[in-house]
Structures are given as C-alpha cells and as structure tokens.
Enzyme design. Structure first.
Site, PDB file in Angstrom:
ATOM      1  N   GLN A  42       2.057  -6.010  -3.224  1.00  0.00           N
ATOM      2  CA  GLN A  42       2.523  -6.107  -1.839  1.00  0.00           C
ATOM      3  C   GLN A  42       3.824  -5.301  -1.675  1.00  0.00           C
ATOM      4  O   GLN A  42       3.985  -4.311  -2.361  1.00  0.00           O
ATOM      5  CB  GLN A  42       2.708  -7.571  -1.400  1.00  0.00           C
ATOM      6  CG  GLN A  42       1.403  -8.331  -1.222  1.00  0.00           C
ATOM      7  CD  GLN A  42       0.788  -8.820  -2.525  1.00  0.00           C
ATOM      8  OE1 GLN A  42       1.448  -9.449  -3.332  1.00  0.00           O
ATOM      9  NE2 GLN A  42      -0.481  -8.531  -2.740  1.00  0.00           N
ATOM     10  N   LYS A  67       1.916   2.268  -4.984  1.00  0.00           N
ATOM     11  CA  LYS A  67       2.506   1.739  -6.227  1.00  0.00           C
ATOM     12  C   LYS A  67       1.590   2.005  -7.427  1.00  0.00           C
ATOM     13  O   LYS A  67       2.050   2.338  -8.507  1.00  0.00           O
ATOM     14  CB  LYS A  67       2.743   0.212  -6.099  1.00  0.00           C
ATOM     15  CG  LYS A  67       3.687  -0.160  -4.973  1.00  0.00           C
ATOM     16  CD  LYS A  67       3.778  -1.667  -4.800  1.00  0.00           C
ATOM     17  CE  LYS A  67       2.514  -2.337  -4.291  1.00  0.00           C
ATOM     18  NZ  LYS A  67       2.111  -2.016  -2.918  1.00  0.00           N
ATOM     19  N   GLY A  94      -4.411  -4.335  -3.850  1.00  0.00           N
ATOM     20  CA  GLY A  94      -5.394  -3.283  -4.127  1.00  0.00           C
ATOM     21  C   GLY A  94      -4.600  -2.046  -4.503  1.00  0.00           C
ATOM     22  O   GLY A  94      -4.015  -1.406  -3.637  1.00  0.00           O
ATOM     23  N   HIS A  95      -4.521  -1.766  -5.805  1.00  0.00           N
ATOM     24  CA  HIS A  95      -3.722  -0.629  -6.282  1.00  0.00           C
ATOM     25  C   HIS A  95      -4.668   0.459  -6.753  1.00  0.00           C
ATOM     26  O   HIS A  95      -5.361   0.311  -7.754  1.00  0.00           O
ATOM     27  CB  HIS A  95      -2.812  -1.076  -7.439  1.00  0.00           C
ATOM     28  CG  HIS A  95      -1.795  -2.101  -7.029  1.00  0.00           C
ATOM     29  ND1 HIS A  95      -0.935  -2.695  -7.898  1.00  0.00           N
ATOM     30  CD2 HIS A  95      -1.510  -2.621  -5.811  1.00  0.00           C
ATOM     31  CE1 HIS A  95      -0.161  -3.547  -7.245  1.00  0.00           C
ATOM     32  NE2 HIS A  95      -0.498  -3.523  -5.976  1.00  0.00           N
ATOM     33  N   ASP A 115       0.802  -1.225   0.000  1.00  0.00           N
ATOM     34  CA  ASP A 115       0.000   0.000   0.000  1.00  0.00           C
ATOM     35  C   ASP A 115       0.835   1.275   0.000  1.00  0.00           C
ATOM     36  O   ASP A 115       0.413   2.315   0.517  1.00  0.00           O
ATOM     37  CB  ASP A 115      -0.971   0.019   1.212  1.00  0.00           C
ATOM     38  CG  ASP A 115      -1.902  -1.173   1.197  1.00  0.00           C
ATOM     39  OD1 ASP A 115      -2.227  -1.650   0.096  1.00  0.00           O
ATOM     40  OD2 ASP A 115      -2.308  -1.625   2.288  1.00  0.00           O
TER      41      ASP A 115
HETATM   42  P1  GDP Z   1      -0.706   0.373  -3.528  1.00  0.00           P
HETATM   43  O1  GDP Z   1      -1.307  -0.899  -3.078  1.00  0.00           O
HETATM   44  O2  GDP Z   1       0.751   0.458  -3.239  1.00  0.00           O
HETATM   45  O3  GDP Z   1      -1.020   0.702  -4.965  1.00  0.00           O
HETATM   46  O4  GDP Z   1      -1.378   1.520  -2.666  1.00  0.00           O
HETATM   47  P2  GDP Z   1      -2.943   1.653  -2.287  1.00  0.00           P
HETATM   48  O5  GDP Z   1      -3.686   2.097  -3.480  1.00  0.00           O
HETATM   49  O6  GDP Z   1      -3.416   0.442  -1.593  1.00  0.00           O
HETATM   50  O7  GDP Z   1      -2.878   2.768  -1.179  1.00  0.00           O
HETATM   51  C1  GDP Z   1      -2.360   4.013  -1.428  1.00  0.00           C
HETATM   52  C2  GDP Z   1      -3.471   5.055  -1.172  1.00  0.00           C
HETATM   53  O8  GDP Z   1      -2.900   6.348  -1.139  1.00  0.00           O
HETATM   54  C3  GDP Z   1      -4.514   5.102  -2.267  1.00  0.00           C
HETATM   55  O9  GDP Z   1      -5.744   5.450  -1.701  1.00  0.00           O
HETATM   56  C4  GDP Z   1      -4.012   6.228  -3.171  1.00  0.00           C
HETATM   57  O10 GDP Z   1      -5.055   6.856  -3.913  1.00  0.00           O
HETATM   58  C5  GDP Z   1      -3.448   7.178  -2.158  1.00  0.00           C
HETATM   59  N1  GDP Z   1      -2.315   7.995  -2.611  1.00  0.00           N
HETATM   60  C6  GDP Z   1      -1.260   7.642  -3.382  1.00  0.00           C
HETATM   61  N2  GDP Z   1      -0.369   8.662  -3.442  1.00  0.00           N
HETATM   62  C7  GDP Z   1      -0.905   9.662  -2.709  1.00  0.00           C
HETATM   63  C8  GDP Z   1      -0.427  10.964  -2.346  1.00  0.00           C
HETATM   64  O11 GDP Z   1       0.645  11.393  -2.694  1.00  0.00           O
HETATM   65  N3  GDP Z   1      -1.232  11.701  -1.517  1.00  0.00           N
HETATM   66  C9  GDP Z   1      -2.431  11.245  -1.079  1.00  0.00           C
HETATM   67  N4  GDP Z   1      -3.140  12.036  -0.281  1.00  0.00           N
HETATM   68  N5  GDP Z   1      -2.898  10.030  -1.392  1.00  0.00           N
HETATM   69  C10 GDP Z   1      -2.125   9.259  -2.179  1.00  0.00           C
HETATM   70  P1  IMO Z   2      -0.845  -4.159  -2.262  1.00  0.00           P
HETATM   71  O1  IMO Z   2      -0.393  -4.732  -3.571  1.00  0.00           O
HETATM   72  C1  IMO Z   2      -0.924  -4.506   2.067  1.00  0.00           C
HETATM   73  C2  IMO Z   2      -1.004  -8.567   3.701  1.00  0.00           C
HETATM   74  C3  IMO Z   2      -2.244  -9.053   4.417  1.00  0.00           C
HETATM   75  C4  IMO Z   2      -1.624 -10.026   5.393  1.00  0.00           C
HETATM   76  C5  IMO Z   2      -0.502 -10.659   4.586  1.00  0.00           C
HETATM   77  C6  IMO Z   2      -0.881 -11.983   3.942  1.00  0.00           C
HETATM   78  O2  IMO Z   2      -2.136  -3.435  -2.324  1.00  0.00           O
HETATM   79  O3  IMO Z   2       0.249  -3.376  -1.646  1.00  0.00           O
HETATM   80  P2  IMO Z   2      -2.398 -12.640   1.863  1.00  0.00           P
HETATM   81  O4  IMO Z   2      -3.844 -12.379   1.581  1.00  0.00           O
HETATM   82  O5  IMO Z   2      -1.464 -12.088   0.853  1.00  0.00           O
HETATM   83  O6  IMO Z   2      -2.102 -14.091   2.147  1.00  0.00           O
HETATM   84  O7  IMO Z   2      -2.116 -11.872   3.249  1.00  0.00           O
HETATM   85  O8  IMO Z   2      -0.175  -9.723   3.590  1.00  0.00           O
HETATM   86  N1  IMO Z   2      -1.233  -8.067   2.333  1.00  0.00           N
HETATM   87  C7  IMO Z   2      -1.155  -6.767   1.989  1.00  0.00           C
HETATM   88  N2  IMO Z   2      -0.961  -5.669   2.731  1.00  0.00           N
HETATM   89  N3  IMO Z   2      -1.029  -4.405   0.731  1.00  0.00           N
HETATM   90  C8  IMO Z   2      -1.187  -5.495  -0.038  1.00  0.00           C
HETATM   91  O9  IMO Z   2      -1.156  -5.453  -1.381  1.00  0.00           O
HETATM   92  C9  IMO Z   2      -1.313  -6.751   0.590  1.00  0.00           C
HETATM   93  N4  IMO Z   2      -1.508  -8.012   0.144  1.00  0.00           N
HETATM   94  C10 IMO Z   2      -1.434  -8.798   1.216  1.00  0.00           C
HETATM   95  O10 IMO Z   2      -2.929  -8.011   5.058  1.00  0.00           O
HETATM   96  O11 IMO Z   2      -1.038  -9.320   6.455  1.00  0.00           O
HETATM   97 MG    MG Z   3      -2.803  -1.591  -1.863  1.00  0.00          MG
END
Ligand code: GDP
Ligand code: IMO
Ligand code: MG
Length: 423
Positions: free
Chosen positions: A218, A16, A40-41, A13
């Site tokens: 991840q 990415k 979840g991207h 999270d």
């Molecule tokens: P990922 O799994 O690495 O793609 O990240 P996620 O999407 O799960 O979580 C990142 C969250 O931060 C998402 O809700 C993005 O929309 C948000 N986000 C990413 N970059 C920024 C930023 O620079 N500022 C803010 N406020 N939100 C951001």
């Molecule tokens: P993105 O790509 C954050 C965490 C889960 C749990 C552990 C194992 O959005 O960054 P799993 O379902 O993979 O067997 O769970 O890994 N986890 C993540 N945490 N971002 C993710 O993906 C994750 N995918 C799995 O919460 O701790």
């Molecule tokens: Mg994510």
C-alpha cells in the site's frame, strides 16, 4: 547497518514491486511488514508481468531470502496458490521463504465480513479489495485473531475459530468450522516448514551485517493512522509499521527509499484532489495501463501531488526517492505539479489536512512544467533524457527537497536510471 526500507509515498501502486525487485539484486533478505493479499506488486519476470500479492518482490533473485513478517495477514490458500504459480514459472522457493509464526490468518469468514461491511456502508464504502484484510486486523486488535503459531495445534485452533465466530453472531451460522479446518489442514502441512520466529531471524541477520530490505505494501496516504482516514487500509505502511511488523527496532533502519509515480493514481474511494479532467483521464489510463493488479479496477489518475508526497517524505524520514513511470508522461504537453491547496474558504495551505472532508474540498494550486514528445521508455542514462524531463525531475527535487536517485523508464528491471547506488 545494511538495511533499507522501500515505502510507497501515496495511495499505493507506486511501482514498489519493480523497485524492490531491482534493489533486491543486492539484498540478502526482503521482508514484508504489513498488509496481505490486498497488495498487488507487479514484477516483470522473463519479460512478462507477474503480480505478487503476499510473497515479497525479492523472490526472483535466486539468493534472496523472503520473509512475511508478523505484521502481515496471511490467507493460506492464496499464499499456497502464489507459491505454486511461482514454482510453475521455475522460481525455486525452497529454503527461501519464511513466514512469521506471529502473523495473523485471514479466514474465509474475514472475506465474507469484508464484503458485508462494505455493503452495509453503502455510499460510505471504502472500496476495499475484498481480500478480508480489514476484518483480519479488526480481530487482531479485538484480541480474537488467530495466528500462524496457532495453526500447528489443531484442537486449540478449533476452539479459537469457535471463539472468534461466537463474537460475530450475525455470521456464525454461515460457516462450518469443520470444513474450514479441513480446507486449511493440507495447506498447513505443506507450509509448516516455512513457519519460523522471523523476529529472531531478522534481528540476528541484521546483526551479522546482512543486507535487509523492508518492502512496504500500500502507501503512506493509505496508512490507518496517517492516511486519508477512513479511506485507508487497516495497517501501517509507513515506517513505524516496520518495527511493529517485523520486530526490528527503528534504530536498525538505515535508508528509506520513497517510491512515487511521476503522476498520481488512486484506486478505491476517498479524496483525490489532483484528479485529471475526465476525457484526459480515460485516455491517459489506457496509455499508462492504470488498472489494479489485484482487482483489475480502473485506477483514477491525476497530477503529482507534492503536498501529499512532501507529507509522506516527512512521516517516513525518506532519504531518497524513486520516481516511476516517467515514460508514461511522454507526449503530455504541459505537466502540472500540485504545490499547495486552496481550501473551501480561500486559504492557501501547504500541509496535508487531517480532516478528510477538507481534503476533498480543496482546489490544487499547480506549478507547470513543459512536457516532451520523445518516447523515453527504456532509457538508462539521465543524460539521454530530454531536457524537459530533466527539468521536471529537478523541479520535483526542489519542491520536495529530497534527491531522486532512481528513475524508472519502463516496467522491466533494466529500464531504470540509477543516479546513485543505494547499496
Ligand atoms: P506496486 O503495488 O507499488 O508494486 O505497483 P503495481 O505493480 O500495482 O503498479 C505499478 C504498475 O506500473 C505495474 O504494472 C508495473 O509493471 C508498472 N511500472 C512500474 N514502473 C514502471 C515504469 O517506469 N514505466 C512503466 N511504463 N510501467 C511501470
Ligand atoms: P499495493 O501494495 C492501491 C486500497 C483499496 C481501498 C483501501 C482499503 O499494490 O500498493 P483494503 O482491501 O486494504 O481494506 O482496502 O485501500 N488498497 C490499495 N490501493 N494499492 C494497494 O496495494 C492497495 N491495497 C489496498 O483500494 O481503497
Ligand atoms: Mg499494486
């Protein structure tokens, strides 16, 4: 070679999705190499958040081809739903999505198994996303897995599912193979045009000097080999995962962009040394909107852990860093960065411990930076940032000894400072 890898440097999270969306403006191909719908991207499309789970975050760039590599695990139903959702949003994926014929399939029994195993583990649970990802990889390594290529041979597929379930007698009775096949068949018919030999495709495109971006899911500290085991995912988000998960040799990977938030978060179980004090964490989580994109669970929030991130830079050979969510630190008086850990027996360590219990007992040693009050959301030039924010970024660069080339100041693609073009 025109290739870059985008890899999360902590527990996932990191943002990415946004960084891949931005960098893929110039990419011919974006390829996922590991993980499944546990990811979840979030990408902002037409001003609204759109979380992608399996389809690479390059899909919003009309000319970019997206590849789901052999190292990924594919839940057909979820993938199909994701495609429909994108099409509803007006994203044309025809001819732009390929799925490796070597990728493994997540079936409903994997999801059941994921939930059951977590239940059995009780207080020792990992806190998985319940997407069946771990059990799918377990089957892959147990050599009872079922791959995309197998979907095209219905009789063999039935035998393979029977064989798989025969090794899990405790849940064999719960699943009706006929209905699994019936559910899967119409989706296979719709998706089979996407199934190709992506190993051949990616290597030949790279040889033609096409720009290829590898999108990690991840993060490094969730890597099954290098992360905080057993509180990890079941694949290799780190750089080695690219070679095994796409069939592209490491000699063909040029730049490695590590992604880290300006602070830290973690979802699921496992040690998190720099976690904020409870009241501040609750307020910060709401302000920074730190809730899981896949499960909606609250993310734990804490200070930037330079010990963990330094380790991640080392294992991935990171060539530059993207710092995200800098805007979320506005208004924080004093910003801390963990530069060392103090172990239970009082020793100062600057390396990331292998023994997870040791990590859970460490006390962070912090360096402090002055915060800033101004709202910096949407700033696109570094010189317009408050001096305190610039000092913070410079401090991180000095501690990590890697250049920060991208600074994200908001969730939208445009809300970004690009200090140096990567390609
Ligand atoms: P990922 O799994 O690495 O793609 O990240 P996620 O999407 O799960 O979580 C990142 C969250 O931060 C998402 O809700 C993005 O929309 C948000 N986000 C990413 N970059 C920024 C930023 O620079 N500022 C803010 N406020 N939100 C951001
Ligand atoms: P993105 O790509 C954050 C965490 C889960 C749990 C552990 C194992 O959005 O960054 P799993 O379902 O993979 O067997 O769970 O890994 N986890 C993540 N945490 N971002 C993710 O993906 C994750 N995918 C799995 O919460 O701790
Ligand atoms: Mg994510």
């Amino acid at each position: 070679m025109n290739t870059i890898a985008v890899i999360g440097l902590s527990w996932g999270d990191e943002g990415k999705g946004k960084i891949v969306d931005l960098l893929s403006e110039k990419a011919d191909i974006v390829a996922r190499y590991q993980g499944g719908t546990n990811a979840g991207h979030t990408v902002y499309y037409k001003g609204e958040p759109l979380p992608l789970h399996l389809i690479p975050s390059g899909i919003f760039n009309k000319k970019t081809i997206c590849v789901i590599g052999n190292g990924c695990v594919v839940n057909l139903k979820s993938l199909y739903e994701e495609i429909i959702l994108l099409e509803k949003e007006g994203v044309d994926i025809q001819g732009r999505l390929f799925i490796s014929d070597r990728a493994h399939i997540t079936f409903p029994f994997h999801i059941y198994e994921d939930k059951k195993i977590e239940e059995i583990k009780g207080s020792k649970k990992v806190g998985t996303t319940f997407k069946g990802v771990g059990p799918t990889y377990t089957d892959k390594y147990a050599r009872t897995g079922i791959r995309v290529a197998d979907l095209l041979h219905l009789d063999d597929l039935k035998t393979l599912i029977e064989f798989n379930l025969s090794t899990k007698k405790w849940m064999r009775e719960k699943f009706n193979i006929k209905s699994i096949l019936e559910e899967c068949q119409p989706i296979v018919n719709k998706l089979k045009e996407y199934f190709i030999d992506t190993v051949l495709f990616l290597n030949s495109e790279i040889d033609k000097e096409r720009k290829v971006l590898f999108e990690g899911a991840q993060g490094t500290l969730l890597d099954v080999d290098l992360g905080t085991y057993p509180y990890v995912t079941s694949s290799n988000p780190t750089i080695g995962g690219i070679s095994t998960g796409t069939g592209v040799p490491s000699s063909k990977i040029k730049d490695v962009v590590g992604v880290a938030k300006a602070y830290a978060t973690r979802i699921g179980e496992g040690p998190f040394p720099t976690v904020f004090e409870r009241d501040f964490e609750d307020r910060f989580r709401k302000h920074a909107k730190e809730f899981g994109a896949t499960t909606g669970r609250p993310r734990r929030c804490g200070w930037f852990d330079a010990v963990g991130i330094k380790y991640a830079c080392m294992v991935n050979g990171v060539t530059s860093i993207a710092i995200t969510k800098l805007d979320c630190l506005s208004g924080v008086d004093k910003i801390k960065v963990c530069v060392e850990y103090r172990t239970k027996d009082g020793k100062r360590v600057s390396s990331f411990p292998a023994y997870t219990k040791e990590l859970s007992e460490t006390i962070p040693i912090y360096e402090e930076f002055k915060g800033w009050k101004q709202d910096i959301r949407g700033i696109v030039k570094a010189r317009l940032l408050p001096s305190e924010a610039l000092d913070y970024l410079k401090g991180l660069e000095d501690i990590l000894n890697v250049d920060i080339t991208i600074i994200s100041t908001g969730p939208n693609r445009k809300e970004t400072i690009v200090k140096k073009e990567i390609w």
